[in-house]
Design an enzyme around this catalytic site. Sequence first.
Site, PDB file in Angstrom:
ATOM      1  N   SER A   1       0.885  -1.130   0.169  1.00 31.78           N
ATOM      2  CA  SER A   1      -0.039  -0.109  -0.032  1.00 31.78           C
ATOM      3  C   SER A   1       0.865   1.406   0.012  1.00 31.78           C
ATOM      4  CB  SER A   1      -0.746   0.064   1.233  1.00 31.78           C
ATOM      5  OG  SER A   1      -1.528   1.267   1.359  1.00 31.78           O
TER       6      SER A   1
ATOM      7  N   TYR B   1      -2.538  -0.989  10.616  1.00 31.78           N
ATOM      8  CA  TYR B   1      -2.393  -1.121   8.927  1.00 31.78           C
ATOM      9  C   TYR B   1      -1.398  -0.680   8.523  1.00 31.78           C
ATOM     10  CZ  TYR B   1      -3.846  -0.924   4.241  1.00 31.78           C
ATOM     11  OH  TYR B   1      -4.040  -1.017   2.728  1.00 31.78           O
TER      12      TYR B   1
END
Length: 315
Positions: free
Chosen positions: A164, A176
């Site tokens: 990401s 995350y």
Amino acid sequence: MWLYLAALLGLYFLRRWYKERQTVGNLTEKYVFITGCDSGFGNLLARQLDARGLRVLAACLTQKGAEQLDKATSERLKTTILDVTSTESVAAATEWVKGCIGNKGLWGLVNNAGTALPSGPNEWLTKDDFAKVINVNLLGMIDVTLHMVPLVRRARGRVVNVCSTMGRLACFGGGYCPSKFGAEAFSDSLRRELHPFGVQVSIIEPGGFQTTIFTQAKENLKNVWNRVPSDIKEVYGKQYLENYCKIAQDVFSTSNSKLHLVTDCMEHALTSCYPRTRYSAGWDAKLLYIPASYFPTSIVDFVASCIQPKPAQAV
């Protein structure tokens, strides 16, 4: 001077365009194992590769997800149930893959399974909240890779890890961003280690896309807030929560709904003779997050402070 530089750049991009258009032969005989195929990127990639004729081995977390994918694809595609946080489940999936591919080896491994929840300001969360995300996004990726790499090495195939832009620039709290930074580091070391065996490792770095992770963000924030200790609630205030939720909603509404921009990158990494090391998917990734990751920290912190909500007891 500038004309020569422009000409050189033009030749460079023309050469890259030509090389990247060359595809691997016998794709219909290639096996690709994909995790996280219940929905989102994994589901779309499984259907996309199946339509192209590859032999897709799709791993879903739920039986319902597997059944729905079976109905939407050809008989070539096979599904199995996989919980990447369970080593026993990963080992069972590996044995299943071995039975499917025989002696051919595994051409592609796509580590796509991921989650972002629970998330929120770090102080609102617990160690277990961080662990829930890291166990899927990072440790799950590592476990699946360690089990499957011998099969990929046999085929001199590809490993595609979905990371990401938040693995380049941390924009919010929770597990995350740390998990994606870790996934980037794992992918880099893996790429260098497997290069002598003819295995190529590619990293996918999507920007903001409208997946189920985003749709559940607002409800997640409210659930997290409800269990935050009262003294912490006083420090931040209810208005902070409302502003935080509004920012999350604004990010979702401006996110890209064209998931194929990500799966096209994955497909290229699996089928091109010359896959890229990194793929950035979405204009926000190319023009905002990745360039900003190279900015001085003071500049990034200043911009973030202008966007983030202010706590009730901020000084």
